[in-house]
Enzyme design. Sequence first.
Site, PDB file in Angstrom:
ATOM      1  CB  ALA A 233     -44.603 -43.252  28.455  1.00 47.10           C
ATOM      2  CB  ALA A 234     -42.505 -48.169  28.655  1.00 46.43           C
ATOM      3  N   PRO A 235     -44.331 -49.014  31.220  1.00 50.13           N
ATOM      4  CG  PRO A 235     -45.276 -50.726  32.500  1.00 50.13           C
ATOM      5  CD  PRO A 235     -44.313 -49.577  32.586  1.00 50.13           C
ATOM      6  N   GLY A 237     -49.276 -47.521  31.879  1.00 51.75           N
ATOM      7  CA  GLY A 237     -50.489 -47.289  32.655  1.00 51.75           C
ATOM      8  C   GLY A 237     -50.917 -45.835  32.651  1.00 51.75           C
ATOM      9  CE  LYS A 238     -47.551 -42.739  37.034  1.00 51.95           C
ATOM     10  NZ  LYS A 238     -47.157 -44.146  37.215  1.00 51.95           N
ATOM     11  CG  ASP A 253     -39.727 -45.793  28.372  1.00 53.34           C
ATOM     12  OD1 ASP A 253     -40.223 -45.427  29.455  1.00 53.34           O
ATOM     13  OD2 ASP A 253     -38.763 -46.563  28.297  1.00 53.34           O
ATOM     14  CG  ASP A 279     -31.244 -40.745  26.096  1.00 56.93           C
ATOM     15  OD1 ASP A 279     -31.885 -40.312  27.082  1.00 56.93           O
ATOM     16  OD2 ASP A 279     -30.003 -40.893  26.109  1.00 56.93           O
ATOM     17  CG  ASP A 295     -43.921 -42.522  36.908  1.00 50.15           C
ATOM     18  OD1 ASP A 295     -43.266 -42.401  37.955  1.00 50.15           O
ATOM     19  OD2 ASP A 295     -44.598 -43.531  36.656  1.00 50.15           O
ATOM     20  CB  CYS A 348     -43.000 -45.670  42.568  1.00 47.40           C
ATOM     21  SG  CYS A 348     -41.787 -46.417  41.455  1.00 47.40           S
TER      22      CYS A 348
END
Length: 409
Positions: A233-235, A237-238, A253, A279, A295, A348
């Site tokens: 998840a980090a940092p 935004g989602k 994360d 983890d 992600d 990405c």
Amino acid sequence: MDIPGFPARRAALTLIDAVLRRGETLDQAASSALGRVKGDADRALARAIASEVLRWRRDLDALIDSATAQVLPADAKPRAVLEIMLAQVLRLDTPPHAVIATGLPLLAGGPRRLAHGVFSTLMKRGVSLPQAPGLPDAAAARWGERAGAIAAGLAEPPPLDLTLRDPAETDLWAERLGGVSLLPGHLRLPRGAAVEGLAGFGEGAWWVQDLAAGLPVRLLGEGRGRRVLDLCAAPGGKTLQLAAAGWDVTALDIAGRRIQRLRDNLARTSLHAEVVQADALAWEPPAPFDAILLDAPCTATGTCRRHPDVLHRIGARQIADMVPLQQRLLDRAARWLNPGGTLVYAVCSLEPDEGVGQAARVRLSPDPILATELPAGLAPTGDGWLLTDPGMLSEAGGLDGFFVARWCR
């Protein structure tokens, strides 16, 4: 050396060397390379010079080679200094006399006369760069028929994209910030804005997030109190998007420093999520989820507009290292879904092995992405997946390269 502007050029040279020789990201190299540079303006200049060299390196080298009797070695310091000098004139509109005054001292004890001669020859010729940067051969080969459009999307650094906490306030914030919106809850501002000084930052009305990076969460819809896992998840935004959309969010994360950034962002925006540092390959949830957003860690080649170092750092070895990790995360995420639950996978990355190749092996029921769920100008593939790249929406400022797919259990 007490020459105004020289420390910024020296730092730019250090940044470029860290990327090309040691394979570091610009962000990783910045802390040490910029340590001796005083002032935000000079630090920003060093970063801008290094970025433009990495963005246009193939074309800068072609100009240099056209003005030398013998080709300089690829790792020769005079070549790097000439790249820095040319990038300033051709991309940053720095006067040639200032370029010479701050560039040639980088070759103290070295072939200054050679560098001066090559630079002067090219200036007398009135050289220019092409409309789109040339890609490194390896990247162009991997991206195939998409390479030309991707390169065209790299010609300029990207604008600043914001995601709004409340999409209903899109018009309000567009007026306050002078931005344009490509879909509700999104704003685009010209690059160069000092983020923390913009209206709405302190009150957490928005956060910085590329347009493409915000699309995976939108494909999960409204939460209405349902449970969702934001995996890797980090940092954050989602995570912020999910919480703002009414989901009961568990954000997981492994990285402690990035987790702290996530917590800081939640505090600034007054949004809530359960944050778990663990983890994902060892952690087990206490109960399944109604939705999971993965992600996944990836090579991030889709961010080459803002991080041109990936053009030079990423190759077959780095891609091969990521693929097994993504497979294991996908396998685990699929097991943690409730019946009827939704899984969205995103990277990405522009690499087929990290996108299409991963989606093809998932054994869940496809939930094809619809054109009506996407901004105008984007469309799903025939398989119902989303592929974006920097060449898309170019008239509006472009977007990062992403692969996104959706399934249900």
